[in-house]
Enzyme design. Sequence first.
Site, PDB file in Angstrom:
ATOM      1  N   ASP A 222     -10.573   2.081  86.821  1.00 46.17           N
ATOM      2  CA  ASP A 222      -9.716   3.129  87.460  1.00 46.17           C
ATOM      3  C   ASP A 222      -9.139   2.604  88.753  1.00 46.17           C
ATOM      4  O   ASP A 222      -9.123   1.028  88.895  1.00 46.17           O
ATOM      5  CB  ASP A 222     -10.629   4.251  87.727  1.00 46.17           C
ATOM      6  CG  ASP A 222      -9.529   5.499  87.562  1.00 46.17           C
ATOM      7  OD1 ASP A 222      -8.717   5.769  88.470  1.00 46.17           O
ATOM      8  OD2 ASP A 222      -9.733   6.470  86.747  1.00 46.17           O
TER       9      ASP A 222
ATOM     10  N   HIS B  47      -6.684   0.372  87.821  1.00 44.85           N
ATOM     11  CA  HIS B  47      -5.188   0.838  87.898  1.00 44.85           C
ATOM     12  C   HIS B  47      -4.517   0.739  89.289  1.00 44.85           C
ATOM     13  O   HIS B  47      -3.515   1.565  89.373  1.00 44.85           O
ATOM     14  CB  HIS B  47      -5.511   2.512  87.887  1.00 44.85           C
ATOM     15  CG  HIS B  47      -6.091   2.974  86.458  1.00 44.85           C
ATOM     16  ND1 HIS B  47      -6.404   3.981  86.095  1.00 44.85           N
ATOM     17  CD2 HIS B  47      -6.556   2.067  85.416  1.00 44.85           C
ATOM     18  CE1 HIS B  47      -6.990   4.305  84.984  1.00 44.85           C
ATOM     19  NE2 HIS B  47      -7.027   3.017  84.578  1.00 44.85           N
TER      20      HIS B  47
END
Length: 415
Positions: free
Chosen positions: A224, A247
């Site tokens: 993430d 991310h």
Amino acid sequence: MALKLVMAMFSLLMFLSLTSLTSGRRELLADGGDFDVTNAKYGAKPDSDITEALANAWKDACASTSASKVIVPKGTFKVKEASFKGPCKAPIELQVQGTLQAPEDSSQLSKQDTWIEFLYLNDFTLSGGGTFDGQGQKTWKAIDPKNAKAGTINIRFHAVKKSLVKDITSLNSKNFHINVISCEQLTFDHVTVTAPGDSPNTDGIHIARSTGVNVTDTNIGTGDDCISIGDGTKQLTITKVTCGPGHGISVGSLGRYDKEDPVEGINVKNCTLTKTTNGVRIKTWAKNPQASTCSEIHFEDIIMNDVQNPIVVDQEYCPWNQCDKQASSKIKISDVSFKNIRGTTSTPLGVKIVCAKGLPCEKVEMTGIDLKFTGTGALTSQCTNVKPTIANVAQPLACATDAPVQAGPAEKSND
């Protein structure tokens, strides 16, 4: 009589000796020093549960009136859960040289959301070169990606001030690796975060409601956001961080909940992102329960290596269609700069700045943006509800039109 006198003298000597030893132990405790969890008093052994030993060593060290150090030597040690709570009477350090291993199943923990926590500490240091292994693989397989909050956070810092975290690794956390809440002047130096790129909701370092946090010389590869910045964060500095997989480095998402505090003073500099799904971004939910602000956000000297969405401001963030995209965000974004951002993008949309309807972004600056598209076709940019100041930016990235453009892959949806 003589025998009785000798016995009396012997008893007196023994009493004085025991009193001296007891006093010496108390004095040693008062003087601080090293508290090794594997010594005879605490009895920790490799490949066994050292939860109690760790708690006892911390209790003794925290009670010391001069600087102390709790030591976990090399080896693998199982820890059911641990709470290192202050305030302590003097500066204190936890030196983890080995590996602390979490239970595979979070249901074994009394606190379902946290494995290791540090609370109400000043002048604290976490160091040692060791590893906090969350053993998250089993949990990831059971998580619904639309509700990826299941599983425990590896390490939580709450109300920790004037402290240092250095030379430690967070491995395979079930949820966020490191969570920073209500902290002040907390520095992360040479920290490593490692998890597979497809591990859900495993943000590397999440920071919220904290002031004066610094992250430097840190390597994060996870599933993430490498670093996610929540509401109430102020005067945060991120330098020399490598990110990938992951991310990217994200401010937000903001505006999902009621009573969120403003974000201001975020400086991200000299960082490198490689094969991440996003680069540097600001994201606010499309619909918010109340108004707030996000200001003084600066990204500078960033290298992008084959990044999908290098520069993003998204005020229509709405993962898994959980909100009304037709609503307008109430988060006012202002004083934002993107300077000297260079490298390659794996999608044609190199710059996307989509601000709120009726609440345009203000004082947005783009300087020295140099991105090359590694695929076929033209490089493009998109600006909506914003008029950025632009200098030394190639025309395809100049963000001069509101017209629809070819979009790259959607940004990852996990919050």
